[in-house]
Design an enzyme around this catalytic site. Structure first.
Site, PDB file in Angstrom:
ATOM      1  CG  ASP A  16      -1.240   4.389  -5.361  1.00  0.00           C
ATOM      2  OD1 ASP A  16      -1.953   5.048  -4.594  1.00  0.00           O
ATOM      3  OD2 ASP A  16      -0.963   3.187  -5.180  1.00  0.00           O
ATOM      4  CB  ALA A  58       2.446   4.317  -8.865  1.00  0.00           C
ATOM      5  N   GLY A 112       0.807  -1.221   0.000  1.00  0.00           N
ATOM      6  CA  GLY A 112       0.000   0.000   0.000  1.00  0.00           C
ATOM      7  C   GLY A 112       0.835   1.263   0.000  1.00  0.00           C
ATOM      8  CG  LEU A 113       4.252   1.374   1.750  1.00  0.00           C
ATOM      9  CD1 LEU A 113       5.640   1.033   2.301  1.00  0.00           C
ATOM     10  CD2 LEU A 113       3.562   2.383   2.670  1.00  0.00           C
ATOM     11  N   GLY A 114       2.608   2.318  -2.730  1.00  0.00           N
ATOM     12  CA  GLY A 114       2.739   2.861  -4.089  1.00  0.00           C
ATOM     13  C   GLY A 114       3.948   2.357  -4.847  1.00  0.00           C
ATOM     14  CB  SER A 115       6.061  -0.674  -4.478  1.00  0.00           C
ATOM     15  OG  SER A 115       7.083  -1.281  -5.203  1.00  0.00           O
TER      16      SER A 115
HETATM   17  C1  MEV Z   1      -4.382   2.188  -3.245  1.00  0.00           C
HETATM   18  O1  MEV Z   1      -3.145   2.791  -2.819  1.00  0.00           O
HETATM   19  C2  MEV Z   1      -5.542   2.999  -2.804  1.00  0.00           C
HETATM   20  C3  MEV Z   1      -6.929   2.511  -3.198  1.00  0.00           C
HETATM   21  O2  MEV Z   1      -7.816   3.588  -2.902  1.00  0.00           O
HETATM   22  C4  MEV Z   1      -7.037   2.150  -4.665  1.00  0.00           C
HETATM   23  C5  MEV Z   1      -6.903   3.331  -5.610  1.00  0.00           C
HETATM   24  O3  MEV Z   1      -6.996   4.492  -5.187  1.00  0.00           O
HETATM   25  O4  MEV Z   1      -6.731   3.065  -6.806  1.00  0.00           O
HETATM   26  C6  MEV Z   1      -7.350   1.307  -2.381  1.00  0.00           C
END
Ligand code: MEV
Length: 317
Positions: free
Chosen positions: A151, A109, A104-107
């Site tokens: 992201d 992108a 969830g840290l944007g690796s």
């Molecule tokens: C992902 O970093 C965040 C979400 O909201 C998905 C998105 O924004 O595309 C879960």
């Protein structure tokens, strides 16, 4: 030697993940201590890519059973060369630095962004913001279906951003909030988490749209709190946002263990960050001076890594 460079960094979503996919706002901060730098040079050999996850020649077509990180980096390479019509000369692109993938840290992108920017820079192509966005987003679509685009901006912008409906603007903050990120060490499952939320929305559209509106209100309030550096209020808003994410079904027991530990250790707020179902939490300390103790408590509670969002140091623990 002629070379091109491209930089990017990790990001944390302070409020608004998931509802941002449905047009609500989100706030994201750069994690300056986790950054990437890609370097591109011309070569007489084959196209070659070296990332923290793999090294090798770039296949002309995606191969079905390649690991996801390899597929994404190669897609960034191919999309940049094809769409910018840069196929005349072969290139060697290497990415230095490390952002843990699937947390969830944007690796995804960030890796794509660094590669695309380095390739454009090598060819002295000035990408418009829209061109750059579209190229990185084309890789994000391979990573997780229907990305909001947050992201892409958050991993390329040096300042906190306010993002909604495909566009981002810098967010005014009086002072950087004392944030840290703690990693469960388990891969998050953004695509799966997004699918869970979508299925909830389809089953109970009225109720879930209302929850998205509630997150939007919390995010608006958080934006105001940041302009006044009201961190106590901001922490409460983060906690309320987390409660809704829990209800939407995207938290899990490891995230909950770390969140409880952070709150017990005196954090002003703590919530999951990014897609959830594994991955990381973001913690707001009451004071800068509390960060060290919070880091230690989180490691004791099982965090595999702890990073300061704003610090220059790579790791707090
Ligand atoms: C992902 O970093 C965040 C979400 O909201 C998905 C998105 O924004 O595309 C879960």
């Amino acid at each position: 030697m002629v070379k091109g460079v491209g930089a990017s960094h990790a990001k944390t979503i302070l409020l608004g993940e998931h509802s941002v996919v449905y047009g609500r706002p989100a706030i994201a901060f750069p994690i300056r201590s986790l950054s990437l730098r890609a370097t591109a040079t011309f070569t007489d050999d084959e196209n070659y890519l070296a990332t923290p996850f793999h090294s090798g020649s770039v296949a002309d077509q995606p191969r079905g059973n390649d690991p996801l990180e390899k597929k994404l980096a190669e897609t960034a390479f191919r999309n940049a060369t094809q769409q910018l019509q840069l196929t005349a000369r072969k290139m060697n692109v290497s990415v230095d630095g490390y952002i843990p993938p699937a947390r969830g840290l944007g690796s995804s992108a960030a890796v794509a962004g660094a590669i695309i920017k380095a390739i454009a820079d090598l060819h002295k192509k000035k990408l418009s913001p829209a061109e750059q966005f579209e190229l990185i987003q084309s890789v994000e679509r391979v990573a997780h279906g229907t990305p909001s685009g947050l992201d892409v901006y958050a991993t390329s912008t040096e300042v906190p951003i306010w993002f909604q409906n495909g566009s981002a603007k810098p967010l005014q903050v009086l002072r950087d909030p004392p944030l840290l990120i703690a990693d469960t060490g388990l891969s998050g499952h953004t695509a799966e988490a997004v699918a869970i939320v979508r299925s909830k929305l389809e089953k109970k559209p009225g109720q879930v749209q209302k929850l998205f509106d509630d997150i939007a209100s919390l995010t608006e309030e958080a934006g105001s709190a940041l302009t006044r550096a009201e961190f106590e209020t901001l922490g409460e808003l983060m906690n309320k946002n987390h409660e809704i994410l829990q209800y939407l079904g995207v938290s899990d027991h490891r995230l909950e263990t770390l969140i409880t530990a952070a709150r017990n250790a005196g954090a002003a707020g703590a919530k999951l960050t990014g897609g959830g179902l594994g991955g990381c939490i973001v913690v707001l300390a009451r004071h800068e001076g509390d960060l060290k103790n919070l880091s230690e408590q989180l490691v004791l509670a099982g965090a595999k890594n702890v990073w300061l969002a704003n610090g220059a140091d790579a790791e707090a623990a």
